[in-house]
Design an enzyme around this catalytic site. Structure first.
Site, short mmCIF file in Angstrom:
data_model
loop_
_atom_site.label_atom_id
_atom_site.label_comp_id
_atom_site.label_asym_id
_atom_site.label_seq_id
_atom_site.Cartn_x
_atom_site.Cartn_y
_atom_site.Cartn_z
N CYS A 1 0.81 -1.23 0.00
CA CYS A 1 0.00 0.00 0.00
C CYS A 1 0.84 1.28 0.00
O CYS A 1 0.58 2.22 -0.76
CB CYS A 1 -0.94 -0.01 1.20
SG CYS A 1 -0.14 -0.52 2.73
N HIS B 1 -3.10 6.32 4.64
CA HIS B 1 -1.68 6.45 4.98
C HIS B 1 -1.17 7.82 4.50
O HIS B 1 -1.54 8.29 3.42
CB HIS B 1 -0.85 5.40 4.24
CG HIS B 1 -1.06 3.99 4.69
ND1 HIS B 1 -1.81 3.63 5.78
CD2 HIS B 1 -0.59 2.82 4.17
CE1 HIS B 1 -1.79 2.31 5.92
NE2 HIS B 1 -1.07 1.80 4.95
#
Ligand code: A2P
Length: 339
Positions: free
Chosen positions: A131, A244
Site C-alpha cells: 500500500c 496512509h
C-alpha cells in the site's frame, strides 16, 4: 455485455470488504461472485448490489469456473491457493507480498506500468504492490520520467486498517479503555497503538530495516523498472484508522522547481494536488478516506541540496493502496487480455 466470474478470497476482511465495494462502484462486469473466507465465517453473508451473498469456505475446488480471483487473505493462503487457482484457469490478482518480487510475476500499478500486466501469462498471477509503495510511485513516476529521480527518502505514517480488521478494533478498544481510565489490552501490535507511534511495521530484518521498509525499496525499483533508484524508508504505524500519509524527499538528476512539480502532477492520472499553504490547504488522512485519488501537497524545494523536492502524499490505503488498485488491474486484464 460479457461478464466474468469473480472470486474474492478474504472477503470478510478489511481489504476484501473494500474489494466488494469497489467492484460494485466501478460496475465491474461480474457474472457470478464468489465470496471466500475461512471456516470461521461459515454461515455469514455479505451484501453485493443489494443482494445477500453467502460466504463460502475456501478450498481447492473453489476456483472451478472462476476467471478472476482477488486475493487478500494473507501470504500463506496466497502461497497455497494462488497456484491452485491459476492451474484451474483463474487469473489471480494477489494483494499479499507472497509473489511480488518473483521475476516471473508482474507487480503492477496501472498508472505506472500497466504494460506489465501481459506477463500474467507466465504463472497466471499478478501481484498488487504494498500500500505505501503504490501511493508513492503514482506520484513519483511522472517526476521520474521528466527529470530522473536519483534518490528517495520516505517516512510513512500508516493507519491501522492496513493490518486488518483486528487492528481497527484494537485502536478503538484501547482508545476507549484509556479515556475511561482502564488498562489498554495489547494484542495485535507489540505495544499500545492508541496515543502512540510505532516505528516498526512487519518484522525486523538482518540489516536493521523492517520488512515493510524493504518492500518499499525493492517494489519501487521493480514497478518503476529502474534498479538504480536509491530508496531509504522508515515506516511508522500511527493511531489513525484509515489512510496512509507519507513525507517524501527526492533528489533528481536535473533541476525541477516546485511549480513545475505541481504542474506535472496536476495532469497525472489518479493524483490530485492540494497545495496552498497560504490557505492552510494540504492533504490529510481524514479527507482521503473513501476516495480513489492520491493527494499531494506541501511541495517545496529541499534547500539542503542542489536538486531536491519535499512533498506530503496521502491516500486511502484500502482503496488505491489495495482494493482499487487490484480492481483497476482486473479492468485492464478483462479489456485487453480476457475480453
Ligand atoms: P475470516 O473472517 O473467516 O477469518 P483481515 O486482514 O481484515 O484480518 O482479513 C483477513 C481475511 O482473510 C478474512 O476474510 C479472513 O477470513 C481470511 N482468512 C484468514 N485465514 C483464512 C483461511 N485459513 N482460509 C480462508 N480465508 C482466511
Amino acid at each position: 455485455m460479457r461478464t466474468f466470474s469473480v472470486a474474492v478470497v478474504g472477503a470478510t476482511g478489511a481489504v476484501g470488504n473494500e474489494m466488494i465495494r469497489v467492484l460494485e462502484q466501478r460496475d465491474f462486469p461480474v457474472g457470478q461472485l464468489k465470496l471466500l473466507a475461512s471456516a470461521r465465517s461459515l454461515g455469514k453473508s455479505l451484501e453485493y448490489r443489494g443482494k445477500s451473498v453467502k460466504v463460502e469456505v475456501l478450498n481447492e475446488d473453489s476456483f472451478d469456473g472462476v476467471q478472476v480471483g482477488l486475493f487478500s487473505a494473507g501470504g500463506s493462503i496466497s502461497e497455497k491457493f494462488a497456484p491452485i487457482a491459476a492451474r484451474s484457469g483463474c487469473v489471480v490478482i494477489d494483494n499479499t507480498s507472497a509473489f511480488r518480487m518473483d521475476p516471473e510475476i508482474p507487480l503492477v500499478v496501472p498508472e505506472v506500468n500497466a504494460e506489465a500486466i501481459g506477463q500474467y501469462k507466465k504463472k497466471g498471477i499478478i501481484a498488487n504492490p504494498n500500500c505505501s509503495t503504490i501511493q508513492m510511485v503514482v506520484v513519483l513516476k511522472p517526476i521520474h520520467d521528466a527529470v530522473r529521480i536519483k534518490r528517495i527518502v520516505v517516512s510513512t505514517y500508516q493507519s491501522v486498517s492496513g493490518t486488518g480488521k483486528k487492528a481497527v478494533d484494537e485502536l478503538e478498544d484501547q482508545t476507549r479503555a484509556i479515556l475511561s481510565g482502564r488498562e489498554p489490552v495489547v494484542k495485535v501490535y507489540p505495544y499500545q497503538i492508541a496515543f502512540n507511534c510505532l516505528p516498526q511495521i512487519d518484522v525486523f530484518l538482518d540489516n536493521g530495516y523492517t520488512k515493510e521498509e524493504m518492500k518499499m525499496v525493492n517494489e519501487t525499483r521493480k514497478i518503476m523498472n529502474d534498479p538504480s533508484i536509491a530508496v531509504t524508508a522508515t515506516t511508522v504505524r500511527v493511531p489513525v484508522f484509515y489512510a496512509h500519509s507519507e513525507s517524501i524527499n527526492i533528489e533528481t538528476e536535473r533541476k525541477i522547481t516546485p511549480a513545475q512539480v505541481r504542474e506535472l502532477l496536476s495532469r497525472a492520472p489518479g493524483v490530485q494536488v492540494i497545495d496552498d499553504p497560504a490557505q492552510r490547504r494540504y492533504p490529510m488522512a481524514i479527507d482521503a478516506v473513501g476516495h480513489n485519488d492520491t493527494y499531494v501537497g506541501r511541495i517545496r524545494e529541499d534547500e539542503s541540496i542542489a536538486n531536491g523536492i519535499n512533498m506530503w502524499v496521502v491516500s486511502d490505503n484500502l482503496r488505491k493502496g489495495a482494493a482499487l488498485n487490484a480492481v483497476q488491474i482486473a479492468e485492464i486484464l478483462i479489456r485487453d487480455y480476457l475480453g
